[in-house]
Design a protein around this motif. Structure first.
Motif: not given
Length: 476
Positions: A314-335
């Motif tokens: 919600s904070e990322w969205k509020a400052r115009g950096e909205e993340q989609d769960y379907d995108t950020i979760i796979p990215q997190a799996a790789e780090v």
């Protein structure tokens, strides 16, 4: 939804961020669901407190009931479930004395220490079997008493959130067992109010009403509500009105004891048992004994769940950096990041900014600081999985034999990375789903009250036929 001539039940399901009305009915041994209406639920800061906007929620619920009536369902019942511990007070004229205060309000800060100047903490657990959390109803009420809140002087009836919705639908006031068990004011063995606790704390005894159990008819819609919604005379049925109680009823498993993780803003991890576990080991490891459908006990730990991740998103969205769960979760799996944070630490309870709280905690404790959003997400999720492992280790020490699988239910069961991390940390299979466990348990408990389902076992068999959980095995 097809076959709308079938007996249809409406679940009014209120969560901390949204509410919805869901219709469901049985067809050829399976449950069919349709979301009728969804609406937001906001915490409102007003003056010195954080409130829930109960009048708006009630109006939104009525809108959903109207929409259901317009669809032509043959509606046989309405069941209501909400989050735990919060409540409203009714005066002698039947009026709501004030908007319910949110459990994240600061009025209960330091209250446990005040209460345990009066109560013996060990004996208190033996009586109530509830994990001590400052948000619990007991501490909210005691805060009102210490601050001489005038509402306590004029209140006639104390009603938890689902009791409150039911009361304004039916005009009948009562307290449902499962939601009452979250209060830290119920006798765990007797499944009724702990009169000794209430008296020792000097709380007004007359506020605490009749305890009713899931499957009981709470009342029928008042004439004005029946007309306004177009539903006519419909029963309001007590379900597991703490949302987790309804969700656990819908676990698609029959092995005993059923081990569950209700995954959402909060994580509630435990097993379903027949009688409360009131040992010193259970108290020291902060397990709680809450009521379940069919007179069962949900022996569980309350753990901060996806709250931290939800706040970050919600904070990322509020400052115009909205993340989609379907995108950020796979990215997190790789780090890769080694950092584990204590998700239940008070710093993460309700900070002004969650990202700042997370990075600040890491800096202060000399942990690797996440460098980007994917690393933050991975840090949060692996920290949750680590906490789950600790909780399961403690749980197993309280049981005759260790759990062999974990059933993850609720919205968090969609988080594939968290599910896999949990399986890896626990070393046992994880069964994920159903997502709509709360609505399913709510609706099928109503069907059980109306005689369409014989008992809890048959209820779970229907769930098993209706949904197919995704299985996550631990990686070697």
């Amino acid at each position: 939804m097809k076959n709308i001539s079938k007996n249809t039940y409406l679940a009014a399901d209120f969560g901390g961020g949204s509410g919805r009305i869901i219709a469901g009915f049985l067809h050829q041994g399976k449950l069919e669901l349709e979301e009728v209406h969804r609406f937001p639920n906001r915490q409102v800061k007003l003056g010195n407190h954080i409130y829930w906007d109960f009048p708006a929620l009630f109006e939104d619920m009525k809108t959903g009931l109207k929409l259901a009536a317009q669809k032509g369902y043959d509606i046989k019942g309405i069941g209501i479930d909400t989050w735990g511990v919060d409540f409203g007070l009714i005066d002698k004229h039947g009026n709501l004395l004030g908007n319910p205060v949110c459990y994240r309000d600061a009025r209960t800060d330091r209250m446990p220490a005040e209460v345990f100047k009066i109560l013996d903490e060990q004996q208190h657990y033996t009586d109530t079997g509830i994990q001590v959390m400052a948000i619990n109803t007991l501490f909210q009420l005691y805060s009102m008493k210490l601050n001489q809140d005038p509402q306590l002087d004029v209140a006639r009836q104390f009603l938890f959130m689902p009791d409150l919705f039911s009361y304004f639908l039916t005009g009948v006031a009562n307290n449902e067992y499962c939601i009452a068990s979250t209060s830290e004011l119920l006798d765990a063995r007797q499944r009724n109010w702990s009169v000794s606790t209430i008296r020792t704390l000097g709380l007004p005894e007359h506020l605490f009403g009749e305890i009713i159990f899931p499957g009981t008819i709470r009342g029928t819609l008042k004439e004005d509500i029946a007309r306004e919604t177009g539903l006519g005379s419909v029963d309001v049925i007590a379900v597991g009105s703490h949302d987790t109680a309804s969700a656990v009823a819908a676990v698609p498993a029959t092995e005993y004891p059923i081990a569950f993780l209700s995954s959402g803003t909060w994580s509630l991890l435990g097993v379903e048992v027949d009688e409360p576990i009131l040992t010193e080991e259970a108290r020291q490891t902060q397990f709680t004994n809450e009521g379940g459908v069919g007179g069962r006990i949900r022996f569980l730990q309350n753990i901060t769940g996806l709250w931290i991740l939800q706040r970050l998103m919600s904070e990322w969205k509020a400052r115009g950096e909205e993340q989609d769960y379907d995108t950020i979760i796979p990215q997190a799996a790789e780090v890769e990041i080694d950092t584990i944070i204590p998700v239940d630490n008070a710093v993460f309870m309700n900070p002004e900014n969650m990202e700042t709280a997370l990075t600040g905690y890491c800096r202060e404790h000399k942990l690797q600081i996440p460098r980007n959003k994917a690393e933050m997400v991975k840090c949060v999720l692996q920290s949750l999985a680590f906490k789950y492992r600790q909780a399961v280790e403690q749980l197993n020490r309280c049981l005759p034999s260790p759990i062999r699988q974990l059933n993850i239910i609720g919205g968090g069961s969609q988080n594939k990375l968290l599910n896999q991390l949990t399986a890896d940390k626990l070393g046992i299979p994880v069964y994920a789903g159903p997502v709509e466990a709360t609505a399913i348990g709510n609706i099928l408990t109503q069907a059980m009250a109306k005689g369409e389902i014989a008992n809890l076992r048959e209820l779970r068999e229907i769930v098993t036929h209706s949904v197919t959980p995704q299985v996550y095995y631990p990686k070697k």
